[in-house]
Motif scaffolding. Structure first.
Motif, PDB file in Angstrom:
ATOM      1  N   GLU A 148       0.820  -1.209   0.000  1.00 26.39           N
ATOM      2  CA  GLU A 148       0.000   0.000   0.000  1.00 26.39           C
ATOM      3  C   GLU A 148       0.857   1.263   0.000  1.00 26.39           C
ATOM      4  O   GLU A 148       0.401   2.331  -0.386  1.00 26.39           O
ATOM      5  N   TYR A 149       2.094   1.135   0.430  1.00 27.79           N
ATOM      6  CA  TYR A 149       3.047   2.236   0.358  1.00 27.79           C
ATOM      7  C   TYR A 149       3.748   2.291  -1.007  1.00 27.79           C
ATOM      8  O   TYR A 149       4.592   3.149  -1.237  1.00 27.79           O
ATOM      9  N   GLY A 150       3.384   1.365  -1.890  1.00 31.50           N
ATOM     10  CA  GLY A 150       4.039   1.319  -3.191  1.00 31.50           C
ATOM     11  C   GLY A 150       5.413   0.689  -3.136  1.00 31.50           C
ATOM     12  O   GLY A 150       6.226   0.853  -4.049  1.00 31.50           O
ATOM     13  N   LYS A 151       5.690  -0.061  -2.058  1.00 30.28           N
ATOM     14  CA  LYS A 151       6.984  -0.722  -1.883  1.00 30.28           C
ATOM     15  C   LYS A 151       6.800  -2.240  -1.973  1.00 30.28           C
ATOM     16  O   LYS A 151       5.687  -2.742  -2.093  1.00 30.28           O
ATOM     17  N   LYS A 152       7.910  -2.944  -1.884  1.00 27.17           N
ATOM     18  CA  LYS A 152       7.876  -4.396  -1.874  1.00 27.17           C
ATOM     19  C   LYS A 152       8.460  -4.908  -0.568  1.00 27.17           C
ATOM     20  O   LYS A 152       9.340  -4.280   0.021  1.00 27.17           O
ATOM     21  N   GLY A 153       7.959  -6.060  -0.132  1.00 27.75           N
ATOM     22  CA  GLY A 153       8.521  -6.682   1.047  1.00 27.75           C
ATOM     23  C   GLY A 153       9.931  -7.175   0.768  1.00 27.75           C
ATOM     24  O   GLY A 153      10.335  -7.346  -0.386  1.00 27.75           O
ATOM     25  N   THR A 154      10.680  -7.393   1.831  1.00 23.78           N
ATOM     26  CA  THR A 154      12.058  -7.882   1.703  1.00 23.78           C
ATOM     27  C   THR A 154      12.060  -9.402   1.600  1.00 23.78           C
ATOM     28  O   THR A 154      11.502 -10.086   2.453  1.00 23.78           O
ATOM     29  N   GLY A 155      12.699  -9.915   0.559  1.00 20.70           N
ATOM     30  CA  GLY A 155      12.884 -11.357   0.447  1.00 20.70           C
ATOM     31  C   GLY A 155      11.593 -12.117   0.227  1.00 20.70           C
ATOM     32  O   GLY A 155      10.781 -11.774  -0.617  1.00 20.70           O
ATOM     33  N   GLN A 156      11.375 -13.117   1.067  1.00 20.67           N
ATOM     34  CA  GLN A 156      10.264 -14.054   0.904  1.00 20.67           C
ATOM     35  C   GLN A 156       9.321 -13.967   2.104  1.00 20.67           C
ATOM     36  O   GLN A 156       9.743 -14.049   3.248  1.00 20.67           O
ATOM     37  N   HIS A 157       8.039 -13.797   1.804  1.00 21.90           N
ATOM     38  CA  HIS A 157       7.038 -13.737   2.873  1.00 21.90           C
ATOM     39  C   HIS A 157       7.020 -15.067   3.629  1.00 21.90           C
ATOM     40  O   HIS A 157       7.203 -16.137   3.060  1.00 21.90           O
ATOM     41  N   HIS A 158       6.790 -14.984   4.949  1.00 18.28           N
ATOM     42  CA  HIS A 158       6.769 -16.133   5.851  1.00 18.28           C
ATOM     43  C   HIS A 158       8.150 -16.764   6.038  1.00 18.28           C
ATOM     44  O   HIS A 158       8.250 -17.935   6.400  1.00 18.28           O
ATOM     45  N   ARG A 159       9.197 -15.975   5.810  1.00 17.61           N
ATOM     46  CA  ARG A 159      10.528 -16.311   6.322  1.00 17.61           C
ATOM     47  C   ARG A 159      10.822 -15.257   7.371  1.00 17.61           C
ATOM     48  O   ARG A 159      10.677 -14.061   7.126  1.00 17.61           O
ATOM     49  N   ALA A 160      11.214 -15.717   8.546  1.00 18.17           N
ATOM     50  CA  ALA A 160      11.209 -14.852   9.729  1.00 18.17           C
ATOM     51  C   ALA A 160      12.059 -13.596   9.568  1.00 18.17           C
ATOM     52  O   ALA A 160      11.595 -12.488   9.864  1.00 18.17           O
ATOM     53  N   LEU A 161      13.301 -13.716   9.122  1.00 19.65           N
ATOM     54  CA  LEU A 161      14.147 -12.538   9.006  1.00 19.65           C
ATOM     55  C   LEU A 161      13.618 -11.584   7.938  1.00 19.65           C
ATOM     56  O   LEU A 161      13.629 -10.359   8.135  1.00 19.65           O
ATOM     57  N   ASP A 162      13.148 -12.126   6.823  1.00 18.31           N
ATOM     58  CA  ASP A 162      12.592 -11.275   5.765  1.00 18.31           C
ATOM     59  C   ASP A 162      11.383 -10.491   6.265  1.00 18.31           C
ATOM     60  O   ASP A 162      11.226  -9.295   5.968  1.00 18.31           O
ATOM     61  N   ASP A 163      10.536 -11.139   7.033  1.00 16.10           N
ATOM     62  CA  ASP A 163       9.356 -10.449   7.567  1.00 16.10           C
ATOM     63  C   ASP A 163       9.746  -9.421   8.631  1.00 16.10           C
ATOM     64  O   ASP A 163       9.116  -8.362   8.742  1.00 16.10           O
ATOM     65  N   ALA A 164      10.787  -9.711   9.410  1.00 13.45           N
ATOM     66  CA  ALA A 164      11.273  -8.723  10.386  1.00 13.45           C
ATOM     67  C   ALA A 164      11.833  -7.498   9.674  1.00 13.45           C
ATOM     68  O   ALA A 164      11.602  -6.363  10.095  1.00 13.45           O
ATOM     69  N   MET A 165      12.556  -7.716   8.574  1.00 19.68           N
ATOM     70  CA  MET A 165      13.088  -6.604   7.789  1.00 19.68           C
ATOM     71  C   MET A 165      11.955  -5.786   7.159  1.00 19.68           C
ATOM     72  O   MET A 165      12.018  -4.557   7.089  1.00 19.68           O
ATOM     73  N   THR A 166      10.908  -6.475   6.705  1.00 15.18           N
ATOM     74  CA  THR A 166       9.753  -5.782   6.126  1.00 15.18           C
ATOM     75  C   THR A 166       9.026  -4.969   7.190  1.00 15.18           C
ATOM     76  O   THR A 166       8.560  -3.855   6.931  1.00 15.18           O
ATOM     77  N   THR A 167       8.927  -5.500   8.402  1.00  9.80           N
ATOM     78  CA  THR A 167       8.331  -4.758   9.519  1.00  9.80           C
ATOM     79  C   THR A 167       9.120  -3.484   9.788  1.00  9.80           C
ATOM     80  O   THR A 167       8.537  -2.409  10.001  1.00  9.80           O
ATOM     81  N   MET A 168      10.440  -3.590   9.766  1.00 16.48           N
ATOM     82  CA  MET A 168      11.287  -2.410   9.954  1.00 16.48           C
ATOM     83  C   MET A 168      11.041  -1.381   8.844  1.00 16.48           C
ATOM     84  O   MET A 168      10.986  -0.172   9.107  1.00 16.48           O
ATOM     85  N   LYS A 169      10.874  -1.853   7.625  1.00 14.79           N
ATOM     86  CA  LYS A 169      10.635  -0.949   6.494  1.00 14.79           C
ATOM     87  C   LYS A 169       9.335  -0.168   6.699  1.00 14.79           C
ATOM     88  O   LYS A 169       9.290   1.049   6.489  1.00 14.79           O
ATOM     89  N   ILE A 170       8.286  -0.858   7.127  1.00 16.68           N
ATOM     90  CA  ILE A 170       7.007  -0.171   7.357  1.00 16.68           C
ATOM     91  C   ILE A 170       7.120   0.801   8.528  1.00 16.68           C
ATOM     92  O   ILE A 170       6.567   1.905   8.495  1.00 16.68           O
TER      93      ILE A 170
END
Length: 204
Positions: A148-170
């Motif tokens: 919704e911010y026009g960005k992409k998540g980091t790496g692969q969804h439902h991989r813990a570190l990637d989702d933590a990095m995506t949380t930091m991005k938001i």
């Protein structure tokens, strides 16, 4: 990013039951941590975690998360995970997307006789902050929020570190928006009038 307190972004992945299984409770089987101080990433940590009770992963769990039994068998113990979390600097803000990560961590601590490694006032559910900030009626998923911010998540969804990095991005994006919307301090008459030019005018 907020530099006042260290920020710990966390994501866990959990074990899953087969349909209709009784006596099951979710266990942490993967952990991703991003620890930031003074606005910069200081540590990243990623590891599988070997479950204590349900040692054998269900086919549903392996398929959904795209992981293998061997990966989880070679992970750290739950006690090692809580020990690592307890060693990080305090006080801090512990940021997750949703409340499930902390609920399952607390339950796993109770089941295994381990102290919960965080204080209640350290915990931030970023999904609720996001919901309040944008006035959404429904809670938004992690990757939908970043899209919704026009960005992409980091790496692969439902991989813990990637989702933590995506949380930091938001978190960064929301904090930036908050600052943008803050009301500026009202200007004083001194800001609006150049007194040096005014005085020189009267002096001539």
């Amino acid at each position: 990013m907020d530099g006042a307190k260290p920020l710990l972004f966390i994501d866990f992945e959990f074990s899953m039951p087969e349909t209709g299984y009784k006596g099951f409770y979710a266990e942490i089987i993967e952990a991703g941590l991003v620890f930031c101080k003074n606005g910069k990433i200081e540590k990243e940590f990623s590891s599988f975690v070997t479950p204590v009770k349900g040692k054998r992963l269900t086919e549903r769990c392996k398929s959904f998360l795209g992981i293998t039994q061997e990966q989880v068998d070679q992970g750290i113990s739950f006690a090692e995970l809580t020990g690592l979390l307890a060693q990080l600097d305090r006080p801090k803000k512990v940021v997750t997307w949703g409340n499930m990560d902390m609920r399952v961590l607390r339950m796993n601590c109770e089941k295994n006789g381990c102290p919960f490694p965080f204080e209640k006032d350290e915990l931030i559910d970023l999904s609720m902050e996001y919901k309040k900030f944008f006035g959404d009626r429904n809670q938004t998923g992690l990757w939908k929020a970043v899209e919704e911010y026009g960005k992409k998540g980091t790496g692969q969804h439902h991989r813990a570190l990637d989702d933590a990095m995506t949380t930091m991005k938001i978190y960064k994006l929301v904090e930036k928006d908050k600052k943008y919307l803050e009301k500026p301090n009202p200007t004083t008459i001194g800001d609006r009038v150049d007194f040096s030019q005014l005085l020189s005018k009267f002096a001539t």
